[in-house]
Design an enzyme around this catalytic site. Structure first.
Site, short mmCIF file in Angstrom:
data_model
loop_
_atom_site.label_atom_id
_atom_site.label_comp_id
_atom_site.label_asym_id
_atom_site.label_seq_id
_atom_site.Cartn_x
_atom_site.Cartn_y
_atom_site.Cartn_z
N ASP A 1 0.59 -1.03 -0.05
CA ASP A 1 0.11 0.06 -0.05
C ASP A 1 0.88 1.38 -0.07
O ASP A 1 0.40 2.30 0.34
CB ASP A 1 -1.19 0.02 1.12
CG ASP A 1 -0.06 0.11 2.61
OD1 ASP A 1 1.09 -0.30 2.61
OD2 ASP A 1 -0.92 0.10 3.51
N HIS B 1 23.23 3.26 -19.60
CA HIS B 1 22.17 3.36 -18.61
C HIS B 1 22.54 2.64 -17.15
O HIS B 1 21.51 2.12 -16.58
CB HIS B 1 20.85 3.25 -19.16
CG HIS B 1 20.27 4.16 -20.27
ND1 HIS B 1 19.39 3.75 -21.14
CD2 HIS B 1 20.82 5.26 -20.63
CE1 HIS B 1 19.21 4.65 -22.18
NE2 HIS B 1 20.32 5.74 -21.81
N ASP C 1 25.91 11.11 -14.49
CA ASP C 1 24.68 11.75 -15.35
C ASP C 1 23.49 11.96 -14.47
O ASP C 1 23.02 10.76 -13.97
CB ASP C 1 24.54 10.77 -16.54
CG ASP C 1 23.48 11.35 -17.31
OD1 ASP C 1 22.91 12.40 -17.01
OD2 ASP C 1 23.32 10.80 -18.73
N ASP D 1 19.90 18.25 -17.16
CA ASP D 1 20.33 17.14 -17.77
C ASP D 1 22.02 17.31 -17.81
O ASP D 1 22.46 17.83 -18.76
CB ASP D 1 19.90 16.54 -18.72
CG ASP D 1 20.39 15.27 -19.22
OD1 ASP D 1 21.17 14.55 -18.55
OD2 ASP D 1 19.77 14.66 -20.25
N HIS E 1 25.59 6.59 -29.60
CA HIS E 1 24.31 7.37 -29.55
C HIS E 1 24.32 8.39 -30.06
O HIS E 1 25.40 8.78 -30.53
CB HIS E 1 23.92 7.23 -27.98
CG HIS E 1 24.96 8.08 -27.22
ND1 HIS E 1 25.20 9.32 -27.06
CD2 HIS E 1 25.96 7.48 -26.08
CE1 HIS E 1 26.10 9.80 -26.21
NE2 HIS E 1 26.69 8.81 -25.96
N HIS F 1 19.17 15.44 -27.21
CA HIS F 1 17.79 15.26 -27.41
C HIS F 1 17.20 16.59 -26.90
O HIS F 1 17.69 17.33 -26.09
CB HIS F 1 17.32 14.02 -26.48
CG HIS F 1 17.69 14.17 -24.96
ND1 HIS F 1 17.21 15.10 -24.11
CD2 HIS F 1 18.75 13.46 -24.51
CE1 HIS F 1 18.06 14.69 -22.97
NE2 HIS F 1 19.00 13.75 -23.06
N HIS G 1 14.07 13.58 -21.83
CA HIS G 1 13.75 13.53 -23.13
C HIS G 1 12.53 14.14 -23.65
O HIS G 1 11.41 13.38 -23.73
CB HIS G 1 13.84 11.90 -23.62
CG HIS G 1 15.55 11.37 -23.52
ND1 HIS G 1 15.78 10.23 -24.20
CD2 HIS G 1 16.37 11.67 -22.68
CE1 HIS G 1 17.05 10.11 -23.69
NE2 HIS G 1 17.30 10.74 -22.60
N GLU H 1 25.88 15.97 -25.92
CA GLU H 1 26.43 15.18 -24.98
C GLU H 1 27.15 13.96 -25.88
O GLU H 1 26.86 12.68 -25.61
CB GLU H 1 25.44 14.40 -24.08
CG GLU H 1 24.27 13.96 -24.72
CD GLU H 1 23.04 13.21 -23.83
OE1 GLU H 1 23.43 12.28 -23.24
OE2 GLU H 1 21.79 13.62 -24.00
N TYR I 1 33.19 5.05 -25.43
CA TYR I 1 33.16 4.16 -24.55
C TYR I 1 34.07 2.91 -24.62
O TYR I 1 33.86 2.38 -26.00
CB TYR I 1 31.57 3.55 -24.00
CG TYR I 1 30.72 4.86 -24.01
CD1 TYR I 1 30.52 5.39 -22.79
CD2 TYR I 1 30.11 5.45 -25.27
CE1 TYR I 1 29.73 6.40 -22.56
CE2 TYR I 1 29.34 6.51 -25.16
CZ TYR I 1 29.08 7.14 -23.68
OH TYR I 1 28.33 8.04 -23.46
N ARG J 1 31.62 10.63 -21.02
CA ARG J 1 30.62 11.50 -21.75
C ARG J 1 30.46 12.77 -21.18
O ARG J 1 30.83 12.92 -19.89
CB ARG J 1 29.13 10.90 -21.26
CG ARG J 1 27.94 11.49 -22.04
CD ARG J 1 26.66 10.78 -22.31
NE ARG J 1 25.91 10.33 -21.03
CZ ARG J 1 26.36 9.04 -20.45
NH1 ARG J 1 26.71 8.23 -21.46
NH2 ARG J 1 25.50 8.96 -19.44
N GLU K 1 28.09 16.29 -21.05
CA GLU K 1 26.68 16.74 -21.44
C GLU K 1 26.40 18.10 -20.72
O GLU K 1 26.59 18.20 -19.42
CB GLU K 1 25.59 15.71 -21.05
CG GLU K 1 24.39 15.95 -21.15
CD GLU K 1 23.26 14.80 -20.85
OE1 GLU K 1 22.10 14.94 -21.44
OE2 GLU K 1 23.67 14.22 -20.10
#
Length: 454
Positions: free
Chosen positions: A42, A245, A262, A273, A364, A368, A375, A398, A402, A419, A421
């Site tokens: 709950d 991710h 990130d 972001d 990638h 965005h 996004h 960004e 890798y 990365r 960004e």
């Protein structure tokens, strides 16, 4: 910078008027709010209002439906919401109620949500088009179809039912793509707090800490400012930085590794972001330094391409060209830059198509849209062509590289993930980097991490 005030009621009203003007006099638009979602047993997940609903209404309660009826004499904006209930409000907090929906949120009329099925029928009658988010909520899809079925059965009594269903997303998302001055103030403030959080992470980072300890420090900065994470924070050291991710955030940090963070905050629904990558022990190794500078150069090239008249893909192409040229110079790719930028010809033997060689290291896109969603909404192409950038659009930039372990890769490059960004606003004559408050030059990062923590 102090926290900006809330977006004024007049701006929500102006947004609704813009939508109503585009709908046309024979249309009706229906949009539902988010509902509470059970986390376990709950206990609920924290409530987050559906972004399109929030954009048009500013109403931040669950179990509500907004209806927009152009040209309706009794009022063009009707809000169905939970009625006041002192017993329930003792448990779950105050509600605006029917009077609050009108007095505080600008509805022309308001009704209890329990009356939706009854009240919606006369609102639909005589309209030819229904705009709503088709496929967003199966239960609501069935509700809409049920209302239309009831109306069609009354055709012999002269009741006219709508005969066309259209996606509401198309109209609302185009409106959301262009940020107002008030929205930009929200986003600047969110960016400022997120930049402070990333700075804090650099200052306290040291070998032996766990990834989740830095996550806690970052999100503490968000909470101190009355914000919350805009998405699940990524805090990945070493090999974890190569997982795009990665959100486990459970591994201890090791000297000699890079740490990729990130993380962004959300202010009144508006997201920031930011990604920064830095050495756990405060000093880049030679290989890390070379690759980091390459990614930074690619980001700078991409940001320079963010300006009116350039298309959406221009920043990505600028970043990729810089990365490929740099990888060739470092010996990590072999061949001519122009050829390496192209995907190989499609095979004629039915085998799976191959990707350009650089995609093993950079898989990638370079950004965005950003706004009420991380996004964010908005078309990237118009009639099959990349759309042009225009003032008021906000996007991320960004690029990254890798290097997971591979047989054809010198081990000195293994487990380096980078990365960088930033959030970038398109202006009349170029762009504004909203997240410039956190350092990213190598010398600045090392100097910041060398300073004693207050």
């Amino acid at each position: 910078m102090k926290s900006p005030v809330l977006i004024p009621a007049s701006e929500f009203a102006e947004r609704r008027q813009r939508l109503l003007a585009q709908l046309g006099e024979q249309a009706i638009a229906i949009i539902q709010a988010s509902q509470l979602v059970i986390r376990n047993r709950d206990a609920d997940y924290p409530f987050r209002q559906e972004s399109d609903f929030l954009y048009l209404t500013g109403f931040n309660e669950p179990d509500a439906v907004a209806v927009f009826i152009p040209g309706r004499a009794e009022g063009e904006y009707v809000l169905f919401c939970q009625a006041k209930d002192p017993a329930m409000e003792r448990w779950t907090g105050k509600r605006a109620g029917i009077d609050g929906a009108v007095n505080d949120y600008g509805a022309d009329q308001a009704f209890p949500i329990g009356e939706l099925d009854k009240q919606i029928l006369p609102l639909l009658s005589g309209r030819t088009e229904v705009h709503y988010r088709i496929g967003f909520d199966t239960e609501f899809d069935l509700k809409v179809l049920g209302w239309l079925t009831v109306l069609r059965r009354q055709a012999r009594n002269g009741v006219a039912a709508p005969n066309t269903l259209k996606l509401l997303d198309t109209l609302v998302h185009e409106l959301r793509l262009f940020k107002s001055p008030a929205e930009l103030e929200m986003m600047r403030y969110s960016a400022k707090i997120a930049a402070q959080a990333h700075t804090r992470a650099m200052q306290i980072c040291r070998p032996g800490l766990f990834e989740f300890e830095l996550q806690a420090e970052i999100e503490r900065e968000f909470r101190k400012a009355g914000m919350e994470p805009a998405y699940t924070s990524i805090v990945g050291g070493g090999e974890n930085a190569c997982i795009l991710h990665y959100v486990d955030n459970r591994t201890p940090l090791k000297a000699g590794d890079l740490l990729l963070i990130d993380a962004g905050s959300e202010h009144q629904g508006y997201a920031s972001d930011i990604t920064r990558t830095f050495p756990v022990n405060g000093r880049f190794s030679p290989e890390q330094r070379q690759l980091y500078q390459l990614v930074l150069d690619a980001q700078k090239a991409a940001i320079a391409a963010v300006k009116p008249g350039n298309d959406w893909d221009a920043p990505h192409q600028a970043a990729v060209r810089t990365l490929v040229a740099g990888l060739v110079e470092l010996g990590l790719l072999q061949g001519e830059v122009e050829e390496l930028l192209q995907d190989p010809p499609k095979p004629t033997d039915g085998s799976a198509p191959k990707e350009a060689a650089y995609r093993q290291f950079y898989m990638h896109k370079t950004g965005h849209w950003l706004g009420l969603d991380v996004h964010d909404v908005g078309d990237y192409k118009i009639k099959g062509a990349w759309r042009c950038l225009e003032p008021g659009m906000v996007l991320t930039v960004e690029p990254g590289l890798y290097f997971s372990p591979a047989e054809n890769l010198d081990p000195k490059w293994w487990n380096i993930g980078i990365r960088i960004e930033d959030d970038v606003l398109v202006t009349a004559d170029g762009c504004e980097v909203l997240t410039a408050g956190v350092v990213k030059e190598i010398a600045e990062i090392e100097a910041l991490m060398a300073q004693p923590l207050d």
